[in-house]
Design an enzyme around this catalytic site. Structure first.
Site, PDB file in Angstrom:
ATOM      1  N   CYS A 224      11.618  -4.813  39.484  1.00  0.00           N
ATOM      2  CA  CYS A 224      12.372  -5.492  40.357  1.00  0.00           C
ATOM      3  C   CYS A 224      11.704  -6.885  40.473  1.00  0.00           C
ATOM      4  O   CYS A 224      11.002  -6.285  41.866  1.00  0.00           O
ATOM      5  CB  CYS A 224      12.230  -4.436  41.186  1.00  0.00           C
ATOM      6  SG  CYS A 224      12.715  -2.502  41.357  1.00  0.00           S
ATOM      7  N   GLY A 226      12.142  -9.394  41.417  1.00  0.00           N
ATOM      8  CA  GLY A 226      12.251 -10.898  42.265  1.00  0.00           C
ATOM      9  C   GLY A 226      12.343 -12.182  41.756  1.00  0.00           C
ATOM     10  O   GLY A 226      12.391 -12.185  40.853  1.00  0.00           O
ATOM     11  N   CYS A 335       6.996  -2.621  50.140  1.00  0.00           N
ATOM     12  CA  CYS A 335       6.208  -3.504  51.297  1.00  0.00           C
ATOM     13  C   CYS A 335       7.209  -2.621  52.677  1.00  0.00           C
ATOM     14  O   CYS A 335       6.849  -3.519  54.057  1.00  0.00           O
ATOM     15  CB  CYS A 335       6.878  -4.497  51.483  1.00  0.00           C
ATOM     16  SG  CYS A 335       8.221  -4.723  51.712  1.00  0.00           S
TER      17      CYS A 335
END
Length: 381
Positions: A224, A226, A335
């Site tokens: 992932c 990003g 997060c």
């Protein structure tokens, strides 16, 4: 722009945000329509907007209502500003407050700017740190840089930044982390940044990468990826064969240029072309972002029970996909501050997936200095 005009501009932007527009989009649209606003004006309006969103509940109480005007009025009162000098109704300044805008002191969860429905889960996840963490999430986040050790030493990066008016101090969360103490707005134009000596990256995010079991020769997938912050940090840690993937490849659009600036090689791959096994799969899963609400405060108010349920389902799917691609390690990260997205997801994965064990775990909150992060190291037996 006068201070009063800046307050009125923030009010207009916040009204759009409260109506559903993303804050960044609302600010961009205002700036494009306000060519008279200089860089200092734009920065001041942006600060007012994000400070008000961080304190949305308490500011609304102090300002007499949850409107753009109420939030700015309440924020300025909270900051001890001379409201009468700003809300004059003269020129482009907002009109003076009426009796109905006298406001009141916030209390309880309102004073902590915590959504009522999330409070039980946050209390359970944070324990005795709940109030302290929620208090920190009402403040602006520090600005952190990661020193690219392929290009510079920490001391060398600090010296290069200082020469251009960017002051920094070492942060203990990671041996590559620098907290910016002066000149943050000069970073993107600095030679140290343009030449790849440093990257903007939260210290807790750097700590997550520092905890990964990386060694030379490994094949690693950032599942992932990003924008690729952790991708680049991993590339600087060890000589690895690194692949970056994201469900939405558009998020990785800037990664090739960033990798070239950093002096590393990263292969970008679409889902249909992914082929394992990889020695390590980093699954930095989509999450509520509750650990980073200081940076994206509107996310706090837009999270709903249904959205959280969707996120946990996505996190389970990400872990299952990572297991199918990993021949050894999965590093599951978020997060988030919520156990439902963190330890609970790791435990659910282990319960439904024989042959894996929990080899390590780390939890960070803003009390540690950076954003809130969670990391579970899962090992195939």
């Amino acid at each position: 722009m006068t201070p009063g005009a800046r307050a009125q501009a923030a009010i207009s932007v916040l009204d759009r945000v409260l109506a559903g527009a993303p804050a960044e989009q609302a600010l961009t649209n205002w700036a494009r329509a306000s060519r008279y606003a200089g860089s200092g004006d734009r920065a001041a309006v942006r600060d007012l907007v994000f400070d008000a969103l961080r304190r949305r509940r308490s500011a609304a109480a102090l300002g007499g209502g949850e409107t753009g005007r109420g939030l700015v009025l309440g924020l300025l009162r909270d900051q001890g500003a001379d409201v009468a000098a700003l809300f004059t109704g003269q020129g482009h300044a907002p009109a003076p407050p009426g009796p109905e805008e006298a406001g009141r002191e916030p209390s309880g969860l309102e004073a902590l700017d915590c959504p009522d429905w999330l409070a039980p889960a946050l209390r359970e996840s944070l324990g005795e740190d709940f109030a302290a963490v929620m208090g920190l999430l009402r403040q602006r986040a520090p600005v952190f840089l990661r020193v690219n050790t392929l290009r510079a030493t920490v001391a060398g990066a600090q010296a290069a930044l200082a020469a251009e008016g960017v002051g920094t101090q070492f942060n203990q969360l990671a041996n590559t982390a620098l907290e910016v103490t002066e000149g943050a707005r000069k970073i993107s134009s600095s030679a140290a940044y343009r030449e790849g000596l440093v990257e903007l990256q939260d210290a807790a995010s750097q700590a997550v990468v520092a905890a990964l079991p990386l060694s030379d020769g490994m094949t690693v997938l950032d599942y992932c990826a990003g924008g690729g912050g952790k991708t680049l940090a991993m590339a600087a840690r060890a000589r690895i064969r690194l692949t970056a993937h994201d469900a939405d490849p558009r998020r990785m659009a800037d990664l090739p240029a960033r990798a070239a600036r950093a002096g590393v090689k990263v292969q970008l791959t679409e889902t249909a072309r992914l082929r394992g096994p990889f020695d390590l799969v980093l699954a930095d899963a989509p999450c509520s972002g509750s650990g980073a609400w200081r940076r994206s405060p509107e996310a706090k108010w837009r999270l709903t029970p249904d959205r959280l349920a969707d996120l946990t389902a996505t996190q389970d799917a990400v872990l299952d996909a990572a297991a199918a691609l990993s021949g050894g390690w999965i590093a599951y990260a978020t997060c988030s501050l919520l156990a439902a997205e963190n330890a609970d997801r790791a435990a659910a994965f282990l319960a439904r997936t024989p042959g894996w064990r929990l080899a390590g775990e780390r939890r960070l909150t803003p009390l540690d200095g950076g954003d809130g992060f969670y990391l579970a190291l899962l090992r195939r037996e």
